[in-house]
Write a protein that holds these residues in place. Structure first.
Motif, short mmCIF file in Angstrom:
data_model
loop_
_atom_site.label_atom_id
_atom_site.label_comp_id
_atom_site.label_asym_id
_atom_site.label_seq_id
_atom_site.Cartn_x
_atom_site.Cartn_y
_atom_site.Cartn_z
N UNK A 1 -31.19 24.59 20.95
CA UNK A 1 -30.47 25.66 21.44
C UNK A 1 -29.61 25.09 22.76
N UNK A 2 -30.20 24.26 23.59
CA UNK A 2 -29.82 23.88 24.75
C UNK A 2 -28.49 23.08 24.29
N UNK A 3 -28.32 22.13 23.39
CA UNK A 3 -27.40 21.33 23.06
C UNK A 3 -26.16 22.03 22.73
N UNK A 4 -26.29 23.34 21.70
CA UNK A 4 -25.58 24.17 21.16
C UNK A 4 -24.90 25.05 22.16
N UNK A 5 -25.76 25.40 23.21
CA UNK A 5 -25.25 26.28 24.26
C UNK A 5 -24.17 25.61 25.30
N UNK A 6 -24.35 24.23 25.32
CA UNK A 6 -23.53 23.39 26.16
C UNK A 6 -22.17 23.38 25.30
N UNK A 7 -22.43 22.99 24.09
CA UNK A 7 -21.11 22.87 23.24
C UNK A 7 -20.38 24.35 23.24
N UNK A 8 -21.18 25.31 23.27
CA UNK A 8 -20.44 26.73 23.33
C UNK A 8 -19.56 26.99 24.76
N UNK A 9 -20.16 26.35 25.78
CA UNK A 9 -19.42 26.39 26.99
C UNK A 9 -18.24 25.68 26.89
N UNK A 10 -18.23 24.53 26.32
CA UNK A 10 -16.88 23.71 26.18
C UNK A 10 -15.97 24.51 25.20
N UNK A 11 -16.28 25.24 24.24
CA UNK A 11 -15.64 26.08 23.55
C UNK A 11 -14.86 27.31 24.32
N UNK A 12 -15.95 28.08 25.06
CA UNK A 12 -15.23 29.00 25.96
C UNK A 12 -14.63 28.73 27.13
N UNK A 13 -15.09 27.68 27.97
CA UNK A 13 -14.54 27.48 29.30
C UNK A 13 -13.35 26.31 29.16
N UNK A 14 -13.44 25.56 28.40
CA UNK A 14 -12.35 24.32 28.10
C UNK A 14 -11.38 24.70 27.11
N UNK A 15 -11.72 24.93 25.96
CA UNK A 15 -10.87 25.18 24.93
C UNK A 15 -10.09 26.43 25.01
N UNK B 1 -14.47 18.00 24.14
CA UNK B 1 -14.36 17.59 25.49
C UNK B 1 -13.01 16.81 26.02
N UNK B 2 -12.38 16.13 24.98
CA UNK B 2 -11.38 15.50 25.38
C UNK B 2 -10.30 16.20 25.37
N UNK B 3 -9.94 17.23 24.77
CA UNK B 3 -8.93 18.20 24.79
C UNK B 3 -8.39 18.58 26.04
N UNK B 4 -9.29 18.99 26.72
CA UNK B 4 -9.01 19.63 28.25
C UNK B 4 -9.23 18.49 29.04
N UNK B 5 -9.86 17.43 28.77
CA UNK B 5 -10.26 16.22 29.72
C UNK B 5 -8.88 15.24 29.54
N UNK B 6 -9.08 14.34 28.77
CA UNK B 6 -8.03 13.18 28.52
C UNK B 6 -6.68 13.81 28.08
N UNK B 7 -6.68 14.89 27.23
CA UNK B 7 -5.29 15.06 26.67
C UNK B 7 -4.64 16.37 27.24
#
Length: 388
Positions: free
Chosen positions: A70-84, A153-159
């Motif tokens: 649940x923790x790992x998927x919650x972090x990925x969800x944060x990447x979706x919401x906040x950065x994508x 993560x790289x879409x908002x980061x490096x890209x």
């Protein structure tokens, strides 16, 4: 170009990730603001750990699973919401409602993914079956997050949101495009690196590399992405490549090259200084996973420095600033790793020991700190605090 990409990276995909000037709160200078954020993150993390997660104190039996998944998927969800998606459409809400809704939405995304994979697809593929703590689905599903964390993560980061921003596209089109492209790249990476290790027909002869090495090496690639996109202002990609599209493509492949170097460097540090000899014997080939355990402590401090301390220093002297940031965050990560593994994890967090007092699982606990940090600093925008 360096500043443009830095403004768009994961430490501040948009102005939505910065503390709003119109928000009320305790006004603090940059160092006090960062320190206050860090203290609040740690206090919340430890309180919730002992109340809900700690295998000895909490009494919930959530650790290591299903808490870890649940923790790992919650972090990925944060990447979706906040950065994508750049908090679209939640950025229309005011705090603390925005933070509360973000946590609910992010948790919902995580739970849906877990149930679809574990109880939907898992009914057809035993590798994804969920149940007891040792069910294979926890590994199979969790490894999707490992692959996806870099891809999305790289879409908002490096890209810097290339090519969508260059096409003058806005949200939610940008987020949808990144989710779909990230899904395709994640699927390819998973089928090549992970699935031959976890499938019911898995055999050692069928894998590109064993799973412990995949985890250690691939997380080193993630370290490269977060390090270059944040504390290094997207260097060396902005120096090697002049156009936006060459920076994006070059960084994608460049992180695999740089990440490979980081993997072997971290493995050298672990075998030479950071892991006692008797522990290395106990770990065996599993030590190849431990560059990820060291890497996650580095990623934690990279994000702390970027999100809380404003990526200090930022004097305009690029080489000097980047060097200082790297030294500070890397030294802090080494200190954290040693302190955590050599007594704190086993004695105070009650995590399993590997040998003697050495133990713990940094990939879980440090990710827990990262998640709480993202919730407070990004979802809640450091609610109650304001940077002068």
């Amino acid at each position: 170009m360096s500043n443009e990409v830095a403004d768009a990276n994961i430490r501040g995909t948009s102005s939505e990730l910065e503390v709003k000037t119109h928000q009320k709160g305790l006004v603090l200078g940059s160092w006090a603001f960062g320190t206050a954020n860090l203290i609040i993150t740690l206090v919340i993390s430890f309180l919730l750990w002992y109340l809900l997660i700690d295998p000895k104190v909490s009494g919930t039996n959530l650790y290591p699973q299903p808490f870890g998944l649940f923790l790992f998927w919650s972090i990925l969800a944060a990447v979706f919401l906040a950065f994508c998606w750049e908090m679209w459409p939640l950025n229309r809400l005011t705090q603390p409602l925005k933070g509360l809704v973000s946590v609910i939405v992010g948790s919902g995304i995580a739970l849906i993914a877990i149930f679809v994979l574990g109880f939907g697809y898992g009914s057809m593929d035993p590798a994804f079956t969920l149940g007891g703590p040792s069910a294979p689905g926890y590994t199979a599903s969790g490894m999707i997050v490992l692959i996806g964390f870099y891809m999305w993560g790289m879409f908002a980061g490096n890209w810097g949101h290339w090519p969508w921003r260059d096409l003058k596209l806005e949200q939610p089109v940008v987020g949808i495009g990144e989710i779909l492209l990230g899904l395709a790249l994640t699927l390819i990476g998973y089928l090549v690196l992970i699935y031959p290790n976890v499938a019911t027909w898995a055999k050692q002869d069928n894998v590109v590399m064993p799973l412990p090495m995949v985890v250690g090496w691939y997380y080193a690639v993630i370290v490269s992405c977060f390090m270059t996109a944040n504390i290094l202002d997207n260097w060396p990609w902005v120096s090697l490549f002049r156009s936006r599209w060459t920076q994006a493509i070059g960084s994608f492949f460049g992180n695999f090259i740089l990440g490979t170097g980081i993997y072997w460097f971290f493995l050298f540090l672990l075998k030479t200084w950071l892991i006692p000899a008797q522990v290395q014997i106990k770990l065996g080939e599993g030590i190849n996973q431990w560059p990820a355990q060291l890497g996650v402590t580095f990623v934690f401090w990279v994000l702390v420095w970027a999100l809380m301390f404003g990526n200090y220093p930022d004097t305009g002297r690029a080489a000097r600033d980047r060097t200082i940031r790297f030294v500070i965050t890397f030294v802090l990560s080494l200190i954290t790793f040693v302190f955590y593994t050599q007594g704190f994890a086993v004695g105070f967090l009650h995590e399993p020991a590997v040998s003697g007092s050495f133990g713990g699982d940094p990939l879980t606990f440090m990710d827990w700190l990262i998640y709480v940090m993202l919730v407070y600093v990004v979802y809640f925008e450091s609610w109650g605090l304001k940077r002068r």
